[in-house]
Design a protein around this motif. Sequence first.
Motif, PDB file in Angstrom:
ATOM      1  N   PHE A 175      37.163  37.556  25.835  1.00  0.00           N
ATOM      2  CA  PHE A 175      36.899  36.904  27.110  1.00  0.00           C
ATOM      3  C   PHE A 175      38.031  35.950  27.443  1.00  0.00           C
ATOM      4  O   PHE A 175      37.854  34.994  28.187  1.00  0.00           O
ATOM      5  CB  PHE A 175      35.562  36.154  27.072  1.00  0.00           C
ATOM      6  N   TRP A 222      39.597  31.613  33.713  1.00  0.00           N
ATOM      7  CA  TRP A 222      38.629  32.503  33.052  1.00  0.00           C
ATOM      8  C   TRP A 222      38.119  33.572  34.007  1.00  0.00           C
ATOM      9  O   TRP A 222      37.691  34.647  33.594  1.00  0.00           O
ATOM     10  CB  TRP A 222      37.447  31.708  32.493  1.00  0.00           C
ATOM     11  N   HIS A 223      38.201  33.262  35.293  1.00  0.00           N
ATOM     12  CA  HIS A 223      37.771  34.223  36.296  1.00  0.00           C
ATOM     13  C   HIS A 223      38.511  35.553  36.139  1.00  0.00           C
ATOM     14  O   HIS A 223      37.926  36.633  36.253  1.00  0.00           O
ATOM     15  CB  HIS A 223      38.052  33.613  37.670  1.00  0.00           C
ATOM     16  N   GLY A 234      37.303  37.570  33.304  1.00  0.00           N
ATOM     17  CA  GLY A 234      36.093  38.294  33.679  1.00  0.00           C
ATOM     18  C   GLY A 234      36.412  39.517  34.519  1.00  0.00           C
ATOM     19  O   GLY A 234      35.820  40.578  34.353  1.00  0.00           O
ATOM     20  N   ILE A 269      37.497  42.514  32.607  1.00  0.00           N
ATOM     21  CA  ILE A 269      36.349  43.175  31.967  1.00  0.00           C
ATOM     22  C   ILE A 269      35.670  44.093  32.969  1.00  0.00           C
ATOM     23  O   ILE A 269      35.346  45.247  32.679  1.00  0.00           O
ATOM     24  CB  ILE A 269      35.340  42.135  31.449  1.00  0.00           C
ATOM     25  N   LEU A 325      35.160  48.060  32.689  1.00  0.00           N
ATOM     26  CA  LEU A 325      33.784  48.534  32.607  1.00  0.00           C
ATOM     27  C   LEU A 325      33.486  49.522  33.718  1.00  0.00           C
ATOM     28  O   LEU A 325      32.885  50.574  33.505  1.00  0.00           O
ATOM     29  CB  LEU A 325      32.851  47.328  32.713  1.00  0.00           C
ATOM     30  N   ASP A 343      34.456  35.783  52.194  1.00  0.00           N
ATOM     31  CA  ASP A 343      34.006  34.680  51.340  1.00  0.00           C
ATOM     32  C   ASP A 343      33.043  35.138  50.253  1.00  0.00           C
ATOM     33  O   ASP A 343      32.681  34.376  49.373  1.00  0.00           O
ATOM     34  CB  ASP A 343      33.312  33.611  52.189  1.00  0.00           C
ATOM     35  N   TRP A 344      32.602  36.371  50.373  1.00  0.00           N
ATOM     36  CA  TRP A 344      31.551  36.826  49.459  1.00  0.00           C
ATOM     37  C   TRP A 344      32.087  37.601  48.273  1.00  0.00           C
ATOM     38  O   TRP A 344      31.311  38.184  47.520  1.00  0.00           O
ATOM     39  CB  TRP A 344      30.534  37.681  50.222  1.00  0.00           C
ATOM     40  N   ASP A 359      33.263  36.879  45.329  1.00  0.00           N
ATOM     41  CA  ASP A 359      32.721  36.539  44.010  1.00  0.00           C
ATOM     42  C   ASP A 359      31.309  37.070  43.828  1.00  0.00           C
ATOM     43  O   ASP A 359      30.984  37.680  42.816  1.00  0.00           O
ATOM     44  CB  ASP A 359      32.709  35.024  43.810  1.00  0.00           C
ATOM     45  N   ALA A 360      30.477  36.804  44.835  1.00  0.00           N
ATOM     46  CA  ALA A 360      29.086  37.229  44.738  1.00  0.00           C
ATOM     47  C   ALA A 360      28.999  38.745  44.645  1.00  0.00           C
ATOM     48  O   ALA A 360      28.217  39.285  43.856  1.00  0.00           O
ATOM     49  CB  ALA A 360      28.305  36.722  45.947  1.00  0.00           C
ATOM     50  N   GLY A 367      30.068  39.919  41.246  1.00  0.00           N
ATOM     51  CA  GLY A 367      28.972  39.658  40.309  1.00  0.00           C
ATOM     52  C   GLY A 367      27.901  40.726  40.413  1.00  0.00           C
ATOM     53  O   GLY A 367      27.404  41.230  39.399  1.00  0.00           O
ATOM     54  N   ALA A 368      27.551  41.083  41.660  1.00  0.00           N
ATOM     55  CA  ALA A 368      26.517  42.096  41.867  1.00  0.00           C
ATOM     56  C   ALA A 368      26.960  43.444  41.302  1.00  0.00           C
ATOM     57  O   ALA A 368      26.171  44.152  40.666  1.00  0.00           O
ATOM     58  CB  ALA A 368      26.208  42.225  43.351  1.00  0.00           C
ATOM     59  N   PHE A 373      29.029  43.866  38.877  1.00  0.00           N
ATOM     60  CA  PHE A 373      28.937  43.673  37.427  1.00  0.00           C
ATOM     61  C   PHE A 373      27.533  44.027  36.949  1.00  0.00           C
ATOM     62  O   PHE A 373      27.333  44.841  36.035  1.00  0.00           O
ATOM     63  CB  PHE A 373      29.206  42.197  37.105  1.00  0.00           C
ATOM     64  N   VAL A 374      26.535  43.395  37.585  1.00  0.00           N
ATOM     65  CA  VAL A 374      25.149  43.589  37.182  1.00  0.00           C
ATOM     66  C   VAL A 374      24.754  45.061  37.322  1.00  0.00           C
ATOM     67  O   VAL A 374      24.181  45.663  36.408  1.00  0.00           O
ATOM     68  CB  VAL A 374      24.220  42.698  38.029  1.00  0.00           C
ATOM     69  N   VAL A 404      26.418  47.288  34.640  1.00  0.00           N
ATOM     70  CA  VAL A 404      25.839  47.135  33.310  1.00  0.00           C
ATOM     71  C   VAL A 404      24.470  47.814  33.241  1.00  0.00           C
ATOM     72  O   VAL A 404      24.115  48.456  32.254  1.00  0.00           O
ATOM     73  CB  VAL A 404      25.729  45.645  32.931  1.00  0.00           C
TER      74      VAL A 404
END
Lengths: 295, 331
Positions: free
Chosen positions: B73, B255-256, B259, B262, B266, B297-298, B300-301, B304-305, B307-308, B311
Amino acid sequence: MSMILGVPLAVLSGQLLLGVINGAFYALLSLGLAVIFGLLKIINFAHGAMYMLGAMATVILFDTLGVNYWVALFVAPVLVGCLGMAIEYFLLRRIGGQDHIYSLLLTFGVALMIQGILTNIYGVSGLRYSMPDVFKGGMNLGFMFLPYYRAWVIVMALLVCFGTWFMIEKTKLGAYLRAGTEDSQLLQGFGINVPLLVSLTYGFGVMLAAFAGVLAAPIYSVTPGMGSHILIVVFAVVVIGGMGSIAGAIITGILMGVVEGLTKTFYPQASSAVIFLVMVVVLLIRPSGLFGKEA
Amino acid sequence: MSESAQHADIQKTMLAQQKSEHRKKQILNLVLLALLLVAPAVLYPVFLMKILCFALFAVAFNLLLGYTGLLSFGHAAFLASGAYTTGYLLSNYSGLTTEMGILAGTAVATLLGLGFAVVAIRRQGIYFAMITLALAQLMFFFFVQSEFTGGEDGLHGVPRGYLFGFIDLSDNMNMYYFVLAVFLASYLLVQRVVSSPFGQVLKAIKQNEPRAISLGYNVNQYKLLAFVMSSGLAGLAGSLKTVVFQLASLNDAHWHLSGEVILMTLIGGTGTLLGPVVGATFVVNLEYQLSQGPLGDWVDAILGAIFVLTVIAFRSGIIGEVQKFMRKNLS
């Protein structure tokens, strides 16, 4: 004024106090991580986001509904805890049998989402929250000035830490939890609803983080990014302490806060790095951590 | 037909199948290569170079996650150390040719990787991830406070200079083909490594570490080497990126970014050679498209979505799913 190693006593004790307070937050957060890790065997990457949510919820509840600090102290962690249980139920449970790396990545994604959404709504600069009037001012201890709120944070954090330790080590529910840590299938065989226990554990761990967030709201700047930095520090604390014991997580947290405070007094340039350096040294000497059990 | 003859028959068809599969792969690779060669005629070269740099970064990362089973990481630290070293050298020593600056950046990242590895391989699994993250954060603070990195401002206007002293890299086409050459060389290197006996041991470690230990392999040495190689290549990606964009900043060390790499790996497919490349293309493209639209602006969100979703729903990634599909329907 009395001096210690060339530093005025008041400055030293002031930094020590700040260190103990930071340490109290580290302890609360690493305690939650340890509780979740015990049963779910995952590192909750969303822990920082939950801490942030606790603080944000406190401010937002006050601004929109006028909910005061005392109510927020209970409501915010419960709300965040429910969100945590929902995350466990709808997301984490689906990848139960997979490599633990995936659950780590899943919680990382959740953290990114939460932080991204809140950044969009509230911006990066953060919100203001003024502490309740009761806590304004402080007392003079002779060698230093102790603001009431800081004393309150330390007392509350210690109480919650002790309460958690007591619950896990001394009560029946805690016994179930520890049994689940050892062998969750066997525990299920005894008729305990393990999936429910897992949800509750995750919710509880996350509640601890949110509770730390509420405590932090009046003294730190409340921003959507406040969780991500402290989380990385707490990871280092967890590596230093090892995931072996609940008490270990608490002690290491406070100890590291103090170490950080001392560094800030004597060599400020290194203060943001010192915990990571301690981690490196501990890993080289005792890879399993100060309180770690496994090899 | 006797049993042994039958056996030989099966073996023959299997060999033939393998051969035809191998040929298909070769054809696919050649098509991709041709596309990469003509791409700058159609697409903006700087954008393509960005994709190639991040693809190299993801390929390097995948050597660890996909082939050794180690989740780092903290890979942004290597990218950043390569980027800053190259940026600093090329800005301050005009006598240096560009490739020297890049080599120096790669070397520094490799050394840093060695340092990380010595500390981090003492623990496994999620501890490994936490330790690399913490070490990378330590480097982040180092970069913030150091003078040579330009602190919060970063390094701007790094000269691209002359490759080998005579090829002008300020020309985007020259730059593109240089980046492409470095990328291909690194890609082939990784391909060679993972198919070598060394790579087989790495895969064995990923699948069952205690077993690999009991077979007498010095697992930690293999992990260390894989880590060092991966960090060196990540540093190379960072050095290239600095030359392309003439910029090195704290974003490279955040760290962003660790991520993001990854996610790239993935989503493309861990443990496949092409996966990280596809994933990097996807993520860089997505970020670009989003930044153009109303959802800027979205980012990051949305990341993240994704990513979820990845996985939960498709852990084997784009390439992994395609492979599954081909196996089901085409054989």
